[in-house]
Scaffold this active site. Sequence first.
Site, PDB file in Angstrom:
ATOM      1  N   ASP A  41       0.853  -1.179   0.000  1.00  0.00           N
ATOM      2  CA  ASP A  41       0.000   0.000   0.000  1.00  0.00           C
ATOM      3  C   ASP A  41       0.897   1.239   0.000  1.00  0.00           C
ATOM      4  O   ASP A  41       2.103   1.145   0.262  1.00  0.00           O
ATOM      5  CB  ASP A  41      -0.913  -0.029   1.223  1.00  0.00           C
ATOM      6  N   ASP A  49      -0.423   5.146   0.772  1.00  0.00           N
ATOM      7  CA  ASP A  49      -0.802   6.120   1.799  1.00  0.00           C
ATOM      8  C   ASP A  49      -0.713   5.481   3.178  1.00  0.00           C
ATOM      9  O   ASP A  49      -1.360   4.464   3.443  1.00  0.00           O
ATOM     10  CB  ASP A  49      -2.223   6.632   1.561  1.00  0.00           C
ATOM     11  N   ASP A  59      -1.518  -0.479   5.987  1.00  0.00           N
ATOM     12  CA  ASP A  59      -1.739   0.211   7.262  1.00  0.00           C
ATOM     13  C   ASP A  59      -3.187   0.124   7.738  1.00  0.00           C
ATOM     14  O   ASP A  59      -3.522   0.719   8.762  1.00  0.00           O
ATOM     15  CB  ASP A  59      -1.349   1.684   7.137  1.00  0.00           C
TER      16      ASP A  59
END
Length: 268
Positions: free
Chosen positions: A24, A26, A220
């Site tokens: 990922d 961001d 996250d």
Amino acid sequence: MRIVYTEIMKDLSQIRGKRAFIIDMDGVIYHGNRLLPGAAELVQWLEKNGKAYLFLTNSSERSPAELGQKLSRLGIEVGAEHFYTSALATAGFLASQMPGGSAYVIGEPGLIQALYDAGFTMNNVNPDYVVVGEGRGYSLESLERAVRLVASGARLIGTNPDVSGPTESGIAPACGALVAPIELATGTKAYFVGKPNPLIMRHGLRKLGATREETAIIGDRMDTDIVAGIETEIETALVLSGVTALEDIAKFPYRPRHVLEGVFEIPD
């Protein structure tokens, strides 16, 4: 909870031994325009060890070329072939469902261009789909139009179900939150193509040329990245540098295989 976290972190050989990585962006690689610790070192480690890797993001705002340029500005050189977005996945899905269809789009150029490239046209009168992604063009006027079009029969699509995302200044609303008013006003549930939808994960594995046994996902968010990895049966690593905090993990009925403070822990 702290005891479990410490035990999980002791051995990273299962992650480091994987041949392919879905990562990922961001909250993992950067917050807005701020590079997170260890991001550059992670890419160097992947390259040095001949790992296959794909930055797979639920953000629909930028094209792969633009994402590559953004990382370049932050000091990391990565080719466009290493990026795959929810915009591309959404465009591919819609093209398979209705080739040559039309859409009313609330979103940024990355999403609009992906739809054009997939053979779609833009239509704000009687589109086949209303497609919503993140974007600064979201307004009461666009919301009202989207509601009218969905109420008239257009199918509602969201690029991803994230309700929030990390920025340099804190948490900001994301696609799931932007779609919600349209769902509530029309009584229609959107179909989301991004993580954790298995569609985008299968696309990612195909682009990597890797099997699920060879692959790990680093993210996250428990509700998108980690559950996507679990449902795809690949190794999962949650980093605490983005949306999900350590104390949040216990709220979910599933667990990541590994919990890290950030990607800086992965290079050996």
